[in-house]
Motif scaffolding. Structure first.
Motif, PDB file in Angstrom:
ATOM      1  N   VAL A 236      -5.509  -2.978  -6.569  1.00  0.00           N
ATOM      2  CA  VAL A 236      -4.554  -3.118  -5.460  1.00  0.00           C
ATOM      3  C   VAL A 236      -5.059  -2.383  -4.227  1.00  0.00           C
ATOM      4  O   VAL A 236      -4.993  -2.908  -3.107  1.00  0.00           O
ATOM      5  N   ARG A 237      -5.565  -1.172  -4.404  1.00  0.00           N
ATOM      6  CA  ARG A 237      -6.088  -0.408  -3.264  1.00  0.00           C
ATOM      7  C   ARG A 237      -7.252  -1.135  -2.596  1.00  0.00           C
ATOM      8  O   ARG A 237      -7.363  -1.162  -1.365  1.00  0.00           O
ATOM      9  N   ALA A 238      -8.133  -1.733  -3.411  1.00  0.00           N
ATOM     10  CA  ALA A 238      -9.282  -2.461  -2.859  1.00  0.00           C
ATOM     11  C   ALA A 238      -8.818  -3.668  -2.054  1.00  0.00           C
ATOM     12  O   ALA A 238      -9.355  -3.961  -0.979  1.00  0.00           O
ATOM     13  N   ASP A 239      -7.788  -4.373  -2.547  1.00  0.00           N
ATOM     14  CA  ASP A 239      -7.274  -5.533  -1.824  1.00  0.00           C
ATOM     15  C   ASP A 239      -6.567  -5.116  -0.534  1.00  0.00           C
ATOM     16  O   ASP A 239      -6.705  -5.777   0.507  1.00  0.00           O
ATOM     17  N   LEU A 240      -5.815  -4.036  -0.588  1.00  0.00           N
ATOM     18  CA  LEU A 240      -5.118  -3.554   0.611  1.00  0.00           C
ATOM     19  C   LEU A 240      -6.115  -3.149   1.696  1.00  0.00           C
ATOM     20  O   LEU A 240      -5.868  -3.360   2.887  1.00  0.00           O
ATOM     21  N   ALA A 241      -7.250  -2.587   1.279  1.00  0.00           N
ATOM     22  CA  ALA A 241      -8.263  -2.148   2.242  1.00  0.00           C
ATOM     23  C   ALA A 241      -8.866  -3.326   3.011  1.00  0.00           C
ATOM     24  O   ALA A 241      -9.380  -3.148   4.121  1.00  0.00           O
ATOM     25  N   GLN A 242      -8.776  -4.534   2.441  1.00  0.00           N
ATOM     26  CA  GLN A 242      -9.315  -5.721   3.098  1.00  0.00           C
ATOM     27  C   GLN A 242      -8.262  -6.482   3.912  1.00  0.00           C
ATOM     28  O   GLN A 242      -8.588  -7.458   4.576  1.00  0.00           O
ATOM     29  N   GLU A 266       7.223  -1.876  -7.501  1.00  0.00           N
ATOM     30  CA  GLU A 266       7.300  -0.531  -6.935  1.00  0.00           C
ATOM     31  C   GLU A 266       5.916   0.069  -6.721  1.00  0.00           C
ATOM     32  O   GLU A 266       5.661   0.754  -5.723  1.00  0.00           O
ATOM     33  N   LEU A 267       5.000  -0.182  -7.663  1.00  0.00           N
ATOM     34  CA  LEU A 267       3.646   0.368  -7.548  1.00  0.00           C
ATOM     35  C   LEU A 267       2.937  -0.180  -6.314  1.00  0.00           C
ATOM     36  O   LEU A 267       2.343   0.581  -5.531  1.00  0.00           O
ATOM     37  N   GLN A 268       2.985  -1.483  -6.108  1.00  0.00           N
ATOM     38  CA  GLN A 268       2.317  -2.081  -4.948  1.00  0.00           C
ATOM     39  C   GLN A 268       2.931  -1.592  -3.641  1.00  0.00           C
ATOM     40  O   GLN A 268       2.222  -1.347  -2.665  1.00  0.00           O
ATOM     41  N   ASN A 269       4.252  -1.447  -3.626  1.00  0.00           N
ATOM     42  CA  ASN A 269       4.925  -0.952  -2.430  1.00  0.00           C
ATOM     43  C   ASN A 269       4.491   0.473  -2.105  1.00  0.00           C
ATOM     44  O   ASN A 269       4.209   0.808  -0.948  1.00  0.00           O
ATOM     45  N   ARG A 270       4.398   1.297  -3.141  1.00  0.00           N
ATOM     46  CA  ARG A 270       3.975   2.685  -2.928  1.00  0.00           C
ATOM     47  C   ARG A 270       2.533   2.760  -2.439  1.00  0.00           C
ATOM     48  O   ARG A 270       2.224   3.523  -1.505  1.00  0.00           O
ATOM     49  N   LEU A 271       1.648   1.966  -3.029  1.00  0.00           N
ATOM     50  CA  LEU A 271       0.246   1.996  -2.629  1.00  0.00           C
ATOM     51  C   LEU A 271       0.062   1.461  -1.206  1.00  0.00           C
ATOM     52  O   LEU A 271      -0.791   1.955  -0.453  1.00  0.00           O
ATOM     53  N   ALA A 272       0.861   0.463  -0.828  1.00  0.00           N
ATOM     54  CA  ALA A 272       0.783  -0.069   0.536  1.00  0.00           C
ATOM     55  C   ALA A 272       1.258   0.968   1.541  1.00  0.00           C
ATOM     56  O   ALA A 272       0.690   1.104   2.635  1.00  0.00           O
ATOM     57  N   THR A 273       2.302   1.712   1.187  1.00  0.00           N
ATOM     58  CA  THR A 273       2.794   2.790   2.064  1.00  0.00           C
ATOM     59  C   THR A 273       1.733   3.872   2.224  1.00  0.00           C
ATOM     60  O   THR A 273       1.475   4.350   3.336  1.00  0.00           O
ATOM     61  N   GLU A 274       1.108   4.248   1.108  1.00  0.00           N
ATOM     62  CA  GLU A 274       0.042   5.255   1.158  1.00  0.00           C
ATOM     63  C   GLU A 274      -1.117   4.773   2.022  1.00  0.00           C
ATOM     64  O   GLU A 274      -1.701   5.546   2.792  1.00  0.00           O
ATOM     65  N   HIS A 275      -1.455   3.493   1.886  1.00  0.00           N
ATOM     66  CA  HIS A 275      -2.561   2.928   2.672  1.00  0.00           C
ATOM     67  C   HIS A 275      -2.253   2.995   4.163  1.00  0.00           C
ATOM     68  O   HIS A 275      -3.103   3.412   4.973  1.00  0.00           O
ATOM     69  N   TYR A 276      -1.038   2.618   4.538  1.00  0.00           N
ATOM     70  CA  TYR A 276      -0.652   2.655   5.959  1.00  0.00           C
ATOM     71  C   TYR A 276      -0.660   4.092   6.480  1.00  0.00           C
ATOM     72  O   TYR A 276      -1.169   4.359   7.585  1.00  0.00           O
ATOM     73  N   ASN A 277      -0.119   5.020   5.710  1.00  0.00           N
ATOM     74  CA  ASN A 277      -0.077   6.420   6.140  1.00  0.00           C
ATOM     75  C   ASN A 277      -1.480   6.997   6.299  1.00  0.00           C
ATOM     76  O   ASN A 277      -1.739   7.786   7.213  1.00  0.00           O
ATOM     77  N   THR A 278      -2.389   6.591   5.413  1.00  0.00           N
ATOM     78  CA  THR A 278      -3.777   7.057   5.518  1.00  0.00           C
ATOM     79  C   THR A 278      -4.418   6.539   6.796  1.00  0.00           C
ATOM     80  O   THR A 278      -5.104   7.286   7.513  1.00  0.00           O
ATOM     81  N   LEU A 279      -4.197   5.264   7.107  1.00  0.00           N
ATOM     82  CA  LEU A 279      -4.735   4.688   8.338  1.00  0.00           C
ATOM     83  C   LEU A 279      -4.154   5.384   9.567  1.00  0.00           C
ATOM     84  O   LEU A 279      -4.864   5.641  10.547  1.00  0.00           O
ATOM     85  N   GLU A 280      -2.872   5.695   9.518  1.00  0.00           N
ATOM     86  CA  GLU A 280      -2.214   6.325  10.661  1.00  0.00           C
ATOM     87  C   GLU A 280      -2.754   7.727  10.897  1.00  0.00           C
ATOM     88  O   GLU A 280      -2.925   8.156  12.054  1.00  0.00           O
ATOM     89  N   ARG A 281      -3.036   8.460   9.830  1.00  0.00           N
ATOM     90  CA  ARG A 281      -3.601   9.802   9.979  1.00  0.00           C
ATOM     91  C   ARG A 281      -5.014   9.735  10.557  1.00  0.00           C
ATOM     92  O   ARG A 281      -5.434  10.623  11.305  1.00  0.00           O
ATOM     93  N   MET A 282      -5.745   8.676  10.194  1.00  0.00           N
ATOM     94  CA  MET A 282      -7.110   8.526  10.702  1.00  0.00           C
ATOM     95  C   MET A 282      -7.105   8.188  12.187  1.00  0.00           C
ATOM     96  O   MET A 282      -7.835   8.776  12.972  1.00  0.00           O
ATOM     97  N   ASP A 283      -6.270   7.214  12.558  1.00  0.00           N
ATOM     98  CA  ASP A 283      -6.263   6.738  13.948  1.00  0.00           C
ATOM     99  C   ASP A 283      -5.052   5.831  14.114  1.00  0.00           C
ATOM    100  O   ASP A 283      -4.907   4.838  13.402  1.00  0.00           O
TER     101      ASP A 283
END
Length: 304
Positions: A236-242, A266-283
């Motif tokens: 899921v993380r690999a797919d979200l990154a693309q 719930e798992l996919q929703n949580r991982l998508a939230t984490e992915h967005y938050n990581t991107l936001e912290r980066m830039d």
């Protein structure tokens, strides 16, 4: 080159003696030929072979595609296991085109098969379930009815998904100079992560996926999501990154992950939230390239 002559449905030996399985496979082949002929504009004649008689060396070409009808007997067939390995060894050396070897295998499941993803050289290939579990009663519903009032939303919907995916590979094979991924990326500049759903929303997700693809979007996950938690999260993380956008459909069934207290929704929703938050912290600008849509069914709201 008529690529439609290089498709092989592989069935177990026992399916040849079971009138129900034999009739289902014959109808499945005939209807798949019909859809592929319409999509490709050329006559498609699909071959049918028993697992014990499968000889990859004899039938192999850069255009060969396999459609195994998965059953316990097929998975336990020594010859089938050996021939799938041979197909991998031949197809991994891409030769004429750059179509990935596992994109040329399309698993068909008439009923649940817990072990099918464990078989070597089948785990990463595309999978098409011709069944579902009733969201209310949890009763298994097999897609054995081709002409009944519900067949359009069950058998024919899944068959069209399969036919369209086979057609895309056939179309990519016709161009010997460009990789399928290059063609796909050129046609589909936006990638959408369409989250897996519970049993009650399978039909809605399939419909949405079909419309997104028809309108030129690349949709992930591109293959069956892994079963174990660790591999599932990694996938899921690999797919979200693309992806540029994540779409989550939330119903009454959250799709409990076997052996855990977690759900796939719930798992996919949580991982998508984490992915967005990581991107936001980066830039902050980078995070703007990833959006999310969460749709909650009315039935889910009523039961809340």
């Amino acid at each position: 080159m008529n690529i439609g002559q290089h498709i092989y449905i592989v069935k177990s030996e026992s399916d040849s003696y079971s009138s129900i399985a034999k009739d289902w496979t014959a109808s499945f082949r005939r209807f798949l030929e019909l859809l592929l002929t319409r999509l490709s504009g050329e006559k498609v004649s699909i071959n049918e072979v028993n697992a014990q008689e499968l000889d990859v060396k004899a039938i192999y070409s850069p255009y060969t595609m396999l459609v195994p009808v998965i059953s316990d007997d097929l998975l336990q067939s020594p010859n089938f296991n050996e021939e799938i390995k041979t197909f991998h060894e031949r197809a991994i050396n891409k030769g004429y085109n750059s179509i990935t070897w596992n994109s040329r295998i399309f698993k068909v499941l008439r009923e649940p098969q817990k072990a099918h993803y464990l078989l070597d050289y089948l785990s990463n290939s595309r999978s098409y379930d011709f069944f579902h579990f009733n969201a209310v009663s949890d009763e298994l519903v097999l897609y054995d009815d081709f002409t009944g009032p519900t067949s359009e939303k069950t058998f024919w919907m899944r068959l069209y998904d399969l036919a369209y995916d086979v057609f895309k590979v056939m179309d990519g094979m016709k161009n010997s100079e460009n990789e399928l991924s290059t063609i796909t990326n050129a046609l589909n500049p936006i990638t959408i992560f369409l989250a897996e759903v519970g049993a009650d929303l399978h039909s809605q997700r399939d419909t949405l996926k079909r419309e997104l693809i028809r309108n030129g979007y690349r949709v992930l996950p591109a293959k069956t999501i892994p079963k174990d938690m660790e591999t599932m999260m990694k996938s899921v993380r690999a797919d979200l990154a693309q992806s540029n956008l994540a779409i989550h459909l939330v119903g009454t069934d959250h799709g409990k992950i076997e052996g855990t207290n977690s759900s796939i929704v719930e798992l996919q929703n949580r991982l998508a939230t984490e992915h967005y938050n990581t991107l936001e912290r980066m830039d902050a600008d980078v995070s703007m390239n990833f959006g999310r849509i969460i749709w909650i069914s009315p039935e889910s709201l009523k039961s809340a």
